[in-house]
Design an enzyme around this catalytic site. Sequence first.
Site, PDB file in Angstrom:
ATOM      1  N   PHE A 193       5.446   2.499  -5.041  1.00 17.46           N
ATOM      2  CA  PHE A 193       6.568   1.989  -4.169  1.00 17.46           C
ATOM      3  C   PHE A 193       7.444   1.251  -5.137  1.00 17.46           C
ATOM      4  O   PHE A 193       7.220   0.633  -6.017  1.00 17.46           O
ATOM      5  CB  PHE A 193       5.836   0.849  -3.501  1.00 17.46           C
ATOM      6  CG  PHE A 193       6.789   0.181  -2.672  1.00 17.46           C
ATOM      7  CD1 PHE A 193       7.102   0.609  -1.209  1.00 17.46           C
ATOM      8  CD2 PHE A 193       7.310  -1.141  -2.843  1.00 17.46           C
ATOM      9  CE1 PHE A 193       8.005  -0.059  -0.337  1.00 17.46           C
ATOM     10  CE2 PHE A 193       8.241  -1.529  -2.110  1.00 17.46           C
ATOM     11  CZ  PHE A 193       8.483  -1.228  -0.822  1.00 17.46           C
ATOM     12  N   ASP A 238       7.602   0.111 -13.588  1.00 19.76           N
ATOM     13  CA  ASP A 238       7.908  -1.060 -12.593  1.00 19.76           C
ATOM     14  C   ASP A 238       6.804  -2.015 -12.712  1.00 19.76           C
ATOM     15  O   ASP A 238       5.809  -1.728 -12.003  1.00 19.76           O
ATOM     16  CB  ASP A 238       7.959  -0.081 -11.279  1.00 19.76           C
ATOM     17  CG  ASP A 238       8.116  -0.919 -10.213  1.00 19.76           C
ATOM     18  OD1 ASP A 238       8.081  -2.375 -10.187  1.00 19.76           O
ATOM     19  OD2 ASP A 238       8.352  -0.543  -8.903  1.00 19.76           O
ATOM     20  N   LYS A 249       8.855  -9.890  -8.515  1.00 20.71           N
ATOM     21  CA  LYS A 249       8.257 -10.991  -7.751  1.00 20.71           C
ATOM     22  C   LYS A 249       7.981 -12.379  -8.119  1.00 20.71           C
ATOM     23  O   LYS A 249       8.063 -13.261  -7.847  1.00 20.71           O
ATOM     24  CB  LYS A 249       6.819 -10.390  -7.406  1.00 20.71           C
ATOM     25  CG  LYS A 249       6.917  -9.298  -6.126  1.00 20.71           C
ATOM     26  CD  LYS A 249       5.908  -8.475  -6.015  1.00 20.71           C
ATOM     27  CE  LYS A 249       5.949  -7.371  -4.795  1.00 20.71           C
ATOM     28  NZ  LYS A 249       5.932  -7.993  -3.516  1.00 20.71           N
TER      29      LYS A 249
HETATM   30  C1  LIG Z   1       5.989  -2.211  -7.639  1.00 20.40           C
HETATM   31  C2  LIG Z   1       7.068  -2.914  -6.607  1.00 20.40           C
HETATM   32  N1  LIG Z   1       8.203  -2.384  -6.898  1.00 20.40           N
HETATM   33  C3  LIG Z   1       9.314  -2.804  -6.527  1.00 20.40           C
HETATM   34  C4  LIG Z   1       9.233  -3.741  -5.101  1.00 20.40           C
HETATM   35  C5  LIG Z   1      10.105  -3.907  -4.258  1.00 20.40           C
HETATM   36  O1  LIG Z   1      10.590  -5.438  -4.535  1.00 20.40           O
HETATM   37  P1  LIG Z   1      11.380  -6.102  -3.321  1.00 20.40           P
HETATM   38  O2  LIG Z   1      10.813  -6.399  -2.291  1.00 20.40           O
HETATM   39  O3  LIG Z   1      11.777  -7.551  -4.333  1.00 20.40           O
HETATM   40  O4  LIG Z   1      12.974  -5.420  -3.290  1.00 20.40           O
HETATM   41  C6  LIG Z   1       7.762  -4.169  -4.773  1.00 20.40           C
HETATM   42  C7  LIG Z   1       7.756  -5.087  -3.430  1.00 20.40           C
HETATM   43  O5  LIG Z   1       6.692  -4.994  -3.055  1.00 20.40           O
HETATM   44  C8  LIG Z   1       6.858  -3.601  -5.608  1.00 20.40           C
HETATM   45  O6  LIG Z   1       5.606  -3.894  -5.311  1.00 20.40           O
END
Ligand SMILES: Cc1ncc(COP(=O)(O)O)c(C=O)c1O
Length: 400
Positions: A140, A226, A255
């Site tokens: 994700f 990520d 986050k």
């Molecule tokens: C691993 C990862 N990457 C990217 C995101 C996206 O982040 P945002 O919701 O701040 O755009 C999330 C959100 O849950 C995530 O868990």
Amino acid sequence: MSATYESIKERNEKVLMRTYGRYPLAIARAKGARLYDFDGKEYVDLLAGIAVCGLGHCRPELAQVMAEQAEKLVHVSNLFYQEEQLVLAEKLLATCQADKVFLCNSGAEANEGAIKLARRYMAKVRGSAARDILTLEGSFHGRTLATLTATAQTGKIKDGFGPLPEGFRSVPFGDVCALRAAVNENTAAVMVEMIQGEGGVRPLPAEYVDALLALRREKDFLIIVDEVQTGMGRTGRFWAHEHFGLAPDIFTTAKGLANGLPMGAVMATDEAARGFEPGAHASTFGGGGVLSAVAAKTIDIIREERLVERAAELGAFFQEEARKLLTKHPDKIVHVRGLGLLLGIELAAPGQDVWRALLDAGFVCNLTHEKVLRLVPPLTIAREDLSAFLAALDGILGRA
Ligand SMILES: Cc1ncc(COP(=O)(O)O)c(C=O)c1O
């Protein structure tokens, strides 16, 4: 008339776009590892705004920094030098092997920036035609068009949003042979989460990471990690890639960075960062004074209170205790896993009822992939809160 869950829900339906499947709960206020609904009922928060409020809710020190900075400098734009950004960047770089930072506002924006940087580095620095970004099934990476395309999942996330950007390919999770077969001269970067969070709390196998590193040496693509969910101490190391001995060319976080304020960051080696020069990438609000000051203070507190070590200890304690439940309820729990305070308890059957019973008992956690109870509590949570959660789960599984 004072607000109730029903009145809030009704107003929500009228005015907000229906993008979220909400929990049957309206939160009136939050403090530390506690949430309070409009009836004043208290909940133990094992979700922390989905791995965001690592220091707990409404920390007085952060409120103070926010208030002071709000009176000093909020926004002037990135046309100007601002010391708050430098203080934050220096603190961030002291936690890792990266050399440069780009500040932005969310996880998706950070990942979008990382993808752009990888492609542009290939185009402008290497003079290479490599543009493809390889991601892993179950990943994700966000909800912008590029990051949802990078997200290797089926279902609603992509449905109806085409045409999607080109140059993204996915490979099966943890399959070294498939990765070897997929990497070629068009590969600009392989992008991974060290532990898939939304994907059910799945750590990458160590052998897979070793193979990825060997492949990078051979084929010279970039590795993007990520760390939007796994960063800022959550997994018991400041960055999850440290567990795996991996030095990414580019990595992202968001986050936990500003403990609830919207902030993201792209970190890169000096070499990879050569892909951007003035004008190539920007963000109006990125690195604003209040966000930067709060994020810098967040890092200070993580250090002072040794919260990274705490996440490791509490996570190990939790997994040990949760495994006792697995032994006691082998027909109900199939797996306990995670790193630090990114934890998953996989149930044998769809867990909506268990999740709901936990909520009714005053414990907020998340159910992902239908069967995985995901826990991402504040790093400051009391050990007793984790024990109380497990006792509640024990009782619920015993009755089911
Ligand atoms: C691993 C990862 N990457 C990217 C995101 C996206 O982040 P945002 O919701 O701040 O755009 C999330 C959100 O849950 C995530 O868990």
